[in-house]
Design a protein around this motif. Structure first.
Motif, mmCIF file in Angstrom:
data_model
loop_
_atom_site.group_PDB
_atom_site.id
_atom_site.type_symbol
_atom_site.label_atom_id
_atom_site.label_comp_id
_atom_site.label_asym_id
_atom_site.label_seq_id
_atom_site.Cartn_x
_atom_site.Cartn_y
_atom_site.Cartn_z
ATOM 1 N N PRO A 187 -13.917 41.616 13.142
ATOM 2 C CA PRO A 187 -12.815 42.584 13.116
ATOM 3 C C PRO A 187 -12.568 42.976 11.648
ATOM 4 O O PRO A 187 -12.514 42.113 10.773
ATOM 5 N N LEU A 188 -12.415 44.269 11.428
ATOM 6 C CA LEU A 188 -12.418 44.738 10.039
ATOM 7 C C LEU A 188 -11.204 44.287 9.227
ATOM 8 O O LEU A 188 -11.255 44.266 7.999
ATOM 9 N N CYS A 189 -10.104 43.919 9.931
ATOM 10 C CA CYS A 189 -8.907 43.525 9.161
ATOM 11 C C CYS A 189 -9.175 42.290 8.293
ATOM 12 O O CYS A 189 -8.432 42.033 7.350
ATOM 13 N N LYS A 213 -10.393 45.755 21.169
ATOM 14 C CA LYS A 213 -9.217 45.781 20.304
ATOM 15 C C LYS A 213 -8.043 45.543 21.242
ATOM 16 O O LYS A 213 -8.182 45.671 22.449
ATOM 17 N N CYS A 221 -3.613 46.255 17.696
ATOM 18 C CA CYS A 221 -4.412 47.135 16.836
ATOM 19 C C CYS A 221 -3.849 48.562 16.756
ATOM 20 O O CYS A 221 -4.259 49.335 15.894
ATOM 21 N N TYR A 239 -8.680 51.652 13.186
ATOM 22 C CA TYR A 239 -8.869 51.598 14.643
ATOM 23 C C TYR A 239 -10.149 52.326 15.096
ATOM 24 O O TYR A 239 -10.909 51.824 15.913
ATOM 25 N N GLY A 255 -13.273 45.666 17.008
ATOM 26 C CA GLY A 255 -12.441 44.547 17.466
ATOM 27 C C GLY A 255 -13.230 43.245 17.450
ATOM 28 O O GLY A 255 -14.062 43.026 16.571
ATOM 29 N N HIS A 301 -4.739 41.793 12.395
ATOM 30 C CA HIS A 301 -3.623 42.333 11.624
ATOM 31 C C HIS A 301 -3.863 43.810 11.350
ATOM 32 O O HIS A 301 -4.752 44.126 10.542
ATOM 33 N N PRO A 302 -3.099 44.703 12.004
ATOM 34 C CA PRO A 302 -3.312 46.139 11.759
ATOM 35 C C PRO A 302 -3.279 46.454 10.268
ATOM 36 O O PRO A 302 -2.402 45.960 9.549
ATOM 37 N N VAL A 303 -4.245 47.227 9.842
ATOM 38 C CA VAL A 303 -4.326 47.586 8.414
ATOM 39 C C VAL A 303 -3.563 48.884 8.214
ATOM 40 O O VAL A 303 -3.806 49.873 8.888
#
Ligand code: SF4
Length: 309
Positions: free
Chosen positions: A231-233, A276, A280, A286, A291, A306-308
């Motif tokens: 997940p990219l966060c 996700k 998200c 997004y 995800g 954690h939403p960026v």
């Protein structure tokens, strides 16, 4: 205006799931006894791949190099005009210098060595094959001896090796491996699914070690090293080193396995394999992020996402 790059068609032909290792986390752990494709079937698929316009043919198993007809498949693919032939391997076969020479002379373009520990104790415990690490190392030496340097690497990230990722990064740097993927283990099926809590780390625990491995690569001049299935966060600032983003931009990937055919690997993974969650919503990443694995969410939930902003 940005010039659009034409995507390359990459067809991954699975020869079957037989392997001389027995990795704990292997996605094919429950498929080992499925029948292998025959030489005739594989030859037919290689022609089909060429006719479909494959620019890259990846031949994988199980462990494809243990087949007697492996070199023949490589030379057939090259002879009929497939530009690039690659193979992901546990590297053990290359400990035999004559086999290493035979495969390289058949026209192999790139090998991807799977290294799951920087020491035999860690690697062999995961492969459940004593001696597999020393054979892999001998394989690397033999390839060097015959002047083959197009070697990439991949590492499955699990609980038992995540703390050793900086050491594994050191191993890759020492062997001048330009392209490496640190792969957050796929827990949707196979060994990691069967032994989830024993093998699958929390992403918040694994990510710092994965980022450190990327940093080691950057310092050593290997900007191509990447992480996969994350997940990219947990990787903000490393967007250029996310395999899926790169893959989506450059390749159309198909998987031709003995038990399934997937004609759009990227799309199906995002649609079925990973998720996700409501957490998200509103995340700046997004649209880009896939995800995390569905089975991961079932077992660990989404607390670590954690939403960026
Ligand atoms: S919050 Fe969700 S969409 Fe955003 S980076 Fe994390 S996993 Fe991806």
């Amino acid at each position: 205006m940005k010039k659009k790059i034409a995507k390359k068609l990459k067809i991954v032909v699975f020869t079957g799931y037989a392997c001389n290792n027995n990795c704990r986390f292997c996605i094919a752990a429950d498929k080992r006894l499925l029948p292998q494709k025959t030489t005739a079937e594989l030859s037919r698929e290689i022609y089909q791949a060429r006719n479909k316009g494959a620019q890259i043919l990846e031949i994988i198993g199980g462990e494809a190099t243990i087949r007697k007809d492996f070199s023949h498949m490589v030379s057939l693919a090259k002879k009929i005009g497939i530009p690039e032939v690659i193979c992901a391997t546990n590297g053990r076969v290359f400990s035999d210098l004559s086999r290493a020479r035979e495969i390289v002379e058949a026209g192999m373009d790139t090998l991807v060595f799977s290294v799951h520990g920087a020491k035999a104790a860690v690697h062999d415990a995961l492969t459940r094959s004593p001696g597999s690490f020393s054979e892999l190392c001998r394989g690397l030496e033999n390839l060097k001896k015959i002047g083959f340097s197009n070697i990439n690497g991949n590492t499955a990230v699990v609980k038992t090796n995540m703390r050793g990722l900086p050491e594994i990064a050191g191993f890759y740097a020492e062997h001048k491996v330009r392209n490496v993927e640190y792969i957050f283990v796929d827990s949707n099926s196979g060994g990691a699914n069967n032994n989830f809590f024993e093998l699958v780390p929390h992403i918040s625990k694994a990510a710092p070690f994965m980022r450190r491995a990327l940093e080691i690569g950057l310092k050593a001049g290997f900007g191509q090293w990447k992480v996969r299935y994350v997940p990219l966060c947990h990787f903000t600032g490393y967007e250029a080193q996310i395999s899926e983003i790169n893959e989506k931009a450059l390749f159309l990937t198909e998987h031709w396995a003995p038990d399934f055919k997937n004609l759009d690997v990227v799309k199906s993974r995002a649609a079925v394999g990973r998720r996700k969650t409501e957490k998200c919503l509103g995340c700046r990443l997004y649209g880009t992020c896939e995800g995390i694995w569905v089975e991961y969410l079932k077992n660990y939930g989404d607390e670590e996402l954690h939403p960026v902003q």
